[in-house]
Design a protein around this motif. Structure first.
Motif, short mmCIF file in Angstrom:
data_model
loop_
_atom_site.label_atom_id
_atom_site.label_comp_id
_atom_site.label_asym_id
_atom_site.label_seq_id
_atom_site.Cartn_x
_atom_site.Cartn_y
_atom_site.Cartn_z
N VAL A 159 0.85 -1.19 0.00
CA VAL A 159 0.00 0.00 0.00
C VAL A 159 0.88 1.24 0.00
O VAL A 159 1.84 1.34 0.78
CB VAL A 159 -0.96 0.02 1.21
N SER A 160 0.60 2.15 -0.90
CA SER A 160 1.36 3.39 -0.97
C SER A 160 1.08 4.27 0.24
O SER A 160 -0.06 4.34 0.72
CB SER A 160 1.00 4.14 -2.25
N LYS A 161 2.10 4.95 0.72
CA LYS A 161 1.90 5.88 1.84
C LYS A 161 1.18 7.15 1.40
O LYS A 161 0.87 8.01 2.23
CB LYS A 161 3.23 6.23 2.50
N VAL A 163 -1.78 6.83 0.25
CA VAL A 163 -3.16 6.46 0.53
C VAL A 163 -3.56 7.09 1.86
O VAL A 163 -2.74 7.20 2.80
CB VAL A 163 -3.31 4.92 0.58
N ASN A 164 -4.82 7.51 1.97
CA ASN A 164 -5.33 8.15 3.19
C ASN A 164 -4.88 7.41 4.44
O ASN A 164 -5.04 6.19 4.53
CB ASN A 164 -6.87 8.17 3.12
N PRO A 165 -4.28 8.10 5.42
CA PRO A 165 -3.79 7.44 6.63
C PRO A 165 -4.86 6.64 7.37
O PRO A 165 -4.57 5.60 7.96
CB PRO A 165 -3.29 8.62 7.49
N GLU A 166 -6.11 7.12 7.37
CA GLU A 166 -7.18 6.37 8.03
C GLU A 166 -7.44 5.05 7.33
O GLU A 166 -7.68 4.02 7.98
CB GLU A 166 -8.46 7.21 8.08
N THR A 167 -7.37 5.04 6.02
CA THR A 167 -7.53 3.80 5.27
C THR A 167 -6.41 2.83 5.60
O THR A 167 -6.65 1.63 5.80
CB THR A 167 -7.55 4.08 3.76
N ARG A 168 -5.19 3.34 5.71
CA ARG A 168 -4.07 2.46 6.03
C ARG A 168 -4.17 1.87 7.44
O ARG A 168 -3.78 0.74 7.68
CB ARG A 168 -2.75 3.22 5.86
N LYS A 169 -4.74 2.65 8.36
CA LYS A 169 -4.96 2.12 9.72
C LYS A 169 -5.98 0.97 9.71
O LYS A 169 -5.80 -0.04 10.38
CB LYS A 169 -5.44 3.23 10.65
N VAL A 170 -7.05 1.14 8.94
CA VAL A 170 -8.07 0.09 8.84
C VAL A 170 -7.47 -1.15 8.18
O VAL A 170 -7.74 -2.29 8.59
CB VAL A 170 -9.30 0.59 8.07
N LEU A 171 -6.64 -0.94 7.17
CA LEU A 171 -5.97 -2.07 6.51
C LEU A 171 -5.12 -2.86 7.51
O LEU A 171 -5.15 -4.09 7.53
CB LEU A 171 -5.09 -1.57 5.37
N LYS A 172 -4.38 -2.15 8.34
CA LYS A 172 -3.54 -2.82 9.34
C LYS A 172 -4.38 -3.67 10.28
O LYS A 172 -4.00 -4.78 10.65
CB LYS A 172 -2.73 -1.79 10.13
N THR A 173 -5.53 -3.13 10.70
CA THR A 173 -6.40 -3.87 11.62
C THR A 173 -6.99 -5.11 10.95
O THR A 173 -6.88 -6.22 11.47
CB THR A 173 -7.53 -2.97 12.13
N ILE A 183 2.62 -4.17 3.59
CA ILE A 183 3.90 -3.49 3.40
C ILE A 183 3.64 -2.11 2.82
O ILE A 183 2.98 -1.97 1.78
CB ILE A 183 4.81 -4.29 2.44
N GLU A 184 4.12 -1.08 3.50
CA GLU A 184 3.91 0.28 3.02
C GLU A 184 5.02 0.70 2.06
O GLU A 184 6.20 0.44 2.31
CB GLU A 184 3.83 1.26 4.20
N VAL A 185 4.62 1.34 0.98
CA VAL A 185 5.56 1.85 -0.03
C VAL A 185 5.74 3.34 0.22
O VAL A 185 4.77 4.09 0.28
CB VAL A 185 5.01 1.62 -1.46
N GLU A 186 6.96 3.77 0.39
CA GLU A 186 7.24 5.17 0.73
C GLU A 186 6.78 6.11 -0.38
O GLU A 186 6.71 5.75 -1.55
CB GLU A 186 8.73 5.37 0.97
N ILE A 209 -2.09 -1.33 -3.58
CA ILE A 209 -3.16 -0.36 -3.34
C ILE A 209 -2.63 1.05 -3.54
O ILE A 209 -1.65 1.45 -2.90
CB ILE A 209 -3.74 -0.50 -1.92
N VAL A 210 -3.29 1.80 -4.43
CA VAL A 210 -2.95 3.21 -4.63
C VAL A 210 -4.24 4.02 -4.60
O VAL A 210 -5.33 3.49 -4.80
CB VAL A 210 -2.22 3.44 -5.97
N GLN A 211 -4.10 5.32 -4.33
CA GLN A 211 -5.26 6.21 -4.27
C GLN A 211 -5.22 7.17 -5.45
O GLN A 211 -4.14 7.66 -5.82
CB GLN A 211 -5.27 6.97 -2.95
N TYR A 212 -6.42 7.48 -5.99
CA TYR A 212 -6.50 8.23 -7.24
C TYR A 212 -7.69 9.18 -7.20
O TYR A 212 -8.83 8.70 -7.25
CB TYR A 212 -6.65 7.19 -8.36
N PRO A 213 -7.44 10.50 -7.07
CA PRO A 213 -6.19 11.17 -6.70
C PRO A 213 -5.77 10.76 -5.28
O PRO A 213 -6.61 10.31 -4.50
CB PRO A 213 -6.55 12.66 -6.75
N ASN A 214 -4.51 10.95 -4.97
CA ASN A 214 -4.03 10.44 -3.69
C ASN A 214 -4.41 11.37 -2.53
O ASN A 214 -5.11 12.37 -2.73
CB ASN A 214 -2.53 10.13 -3.74
#
Length: 448
Positions: A159-161, A163-173, A183-186, A209-214
């Motif tokens: 997942v690209s960094k 991507v919305n931080p809240e989305t990444r937190k939910v992904l981790k959970t 694995i986060e991509v810088e 996973i990427v966000q569009y627009p990010n």
């Protein structure tokens, strides 16, 4: 008699006699005294309905709302105009009571409404199949990641960094409890670091996973990300999209996405305290049998008339729980019908015009703010849609407090997320903002 427990003394006596207890105290005798509540609850005296309305009214008046203030806040929830027809239609009882249909065929109106949503969201994203809806954008992203691992039988999600931080937190959970490696991509200069991404994709990669627009509002180079992702033939490109942007940007289908998810609040949902929201998920036909959630299909009844059913139900837990594709057991039916009404009321040309207004007004606001000399772009030269990041001369938190006093809701303070940028503010500009509001905002920001 307690107003909310309509048991009379006669009722209590009959109940106690039926169970063979002389009193309520005798009924509770097995509960040790040391754990019993001594005295009444520490609550104020009850109020009449008239008094409660006054108390709640006073509390409500202490809040600010978008009728009183001008919003430049985004970061996932946006102040878009909601056509009046939407509220009138979803307020009708046949829609308002819509819920996950467990006996679906008797709910033809609900099913048709959802079918129209699926059809329109597929047209918008350029994908082949949609489900009814998911809980929200972040959980839709998590379900998309799980789908990618199920389809590929691989266990790593990138997942690209950006991507919305809240989305990444939910992904981790979500993924953590499924033992899926996230694995986060810088990010680099506001976009996904392509060199880092290329180095991380391997034979164990199930999806990217990427966000569009990010999250920064920047339009990523999805073509290059797609090429890197699909070098590994089993890896899925998962795009989290802003549906409003698809009125002017290339669709995920054109960009060869495998799974498309997103937050549908912008499609006629209020911002109020985070909702109501809905997550949407679209996939290619190849993945539809593994997609979680409900799918409404079109068929004909015994008389040959058009009819609607829940289709491919064998994917779901209420048919084969032990083989279910997901633990999703509900959806946002009413919100998806609302989104369908929103898209239908705007139409293809309206969605395009909406996207253009967001794009043009955001760029106008960006240039006006930079021209004040108090702000500079954090990511110079990057294409953006309706959000952009500027660096302020003063702390964003202090700036936003002053703005609120003047009737403006400022941008998102980037320091509250996991990015190494100081005094950076993410500003959102939608079609709701007029030129006069943008000019006044810029003039105020210049003197604060």
């Amino acid at each position: 008699m307690h107003p909310y427990i309509p048991n009379t003394e006669k009722d209590k006596k009959e109940i106690l006699e039926a169970i063979g207890a002389a009193s309520v105290e005798e009924l509770l005798k097995d509960i040790p005294q040391e754990v019993r509540l001594k005295g009444g609850l520490n609550l104020p005296d009850s109020l009449s309905e008239i008094e409660v309305r006054k108390v709640m009214g006073n509390l409500a008046s202490s809040n600010k709302n978008l009728e009183e203030i001008t919003s430049f806040l985004g970061a996932g929830s946006y102040d878009h105009y909601i056509p009046s027809v939407l509220k009138h239609l979803v307020g009708r009882s046949e829609f308002y009571t819509a819920y996950t249909p467990y006996q679906p065929e008797i709910s033809q109106g609900t099913l048709q409404g959802v079918f129209e949503f699926q059809s329109m969201i597929c047209a918008l994203t350029g994908m082949e199949v949609s489900n009814v809806s998911m809980y929200d954008g972040p959980t839709a992203a998590a379900e998309g990641a799980i789908l990618a691992t199920v389809a590929s039988r691989k266990n790593n999600i990138l997942v690209s960094k950006t991507v919305n931080p809240e989305t990444r937190k939910v992904l981790k959970t979500y993924l953590g409890f499924r033992d899926i490696k996230l694995i986060e991509v810088e990010e680099k200069n506001g976009v996904t670091n392509l060199e880092a991404l290329e180095g991380l994709i391997d034979e164990e990669t199930a999806g990217v996973i990427v966000q569009y627009p990010n999250f920064f509002g920047i339009v990523e180079d999805i073509k290059k990300i797609e090429e890197l992702t699909h070098k590994n033939k089993k890896a899925s490109l998962i795009m989290s999209v802003d549906p409003i942007s698809l009125g002017v940007l290339k669709s995920p289908g054109e960009l060869k996405a495998d799974i498309v998810v997103g937050e549908g609040q912008a499609l006629g949902g209020n911002m109020g305290f985070g909702g109501p929201v809905l997550g949407f998920m679209n996939v290619t036909e190849k993945l539809m049998r593994k997609m979680p959630g409900r799918i409404v299909g079109e068929t004909v009844d015994v008389d040959g008339k058009r009819a609607f059913v829940l289709t491919l139900q064998a994917r779901e837990q209420h048919i084969r729980r032990e083989k279910a594709t997901s633990n999703i057991c509900s959806d946002q039916t009413l919100n998806s019908i609302g989104a369908a009404i929103y898209m239908a009321s705007l139409g293809k040309q309206g969605i395009k015009e909406l996207g253009l207004q967001c794009l043009q007004k955001a760029h106008y606001a960006h240039d006006r703010l930079v021209a004040t000399g108090k702000f500079k772009p954090l990511f110079e030269g990057k294409p953006f849609f309706k959000e952009f990041v500027l660096v302020s001369e003063s702390p964003v938190e202090e700036l936003n407090k002053k703005l609120l006093e003047k009737g403006y809701l400022g941008g998102f303070d980037i320091s509250k997320a996991d990015y190494p940028y100081e005094n950076a503010v993410l500003i959102a500009v939608t079609e709701q903002r007029s030129k006069e509001e943008i000019d006044s905002f810029a003039e105020l920001m210049e003197v604060l």
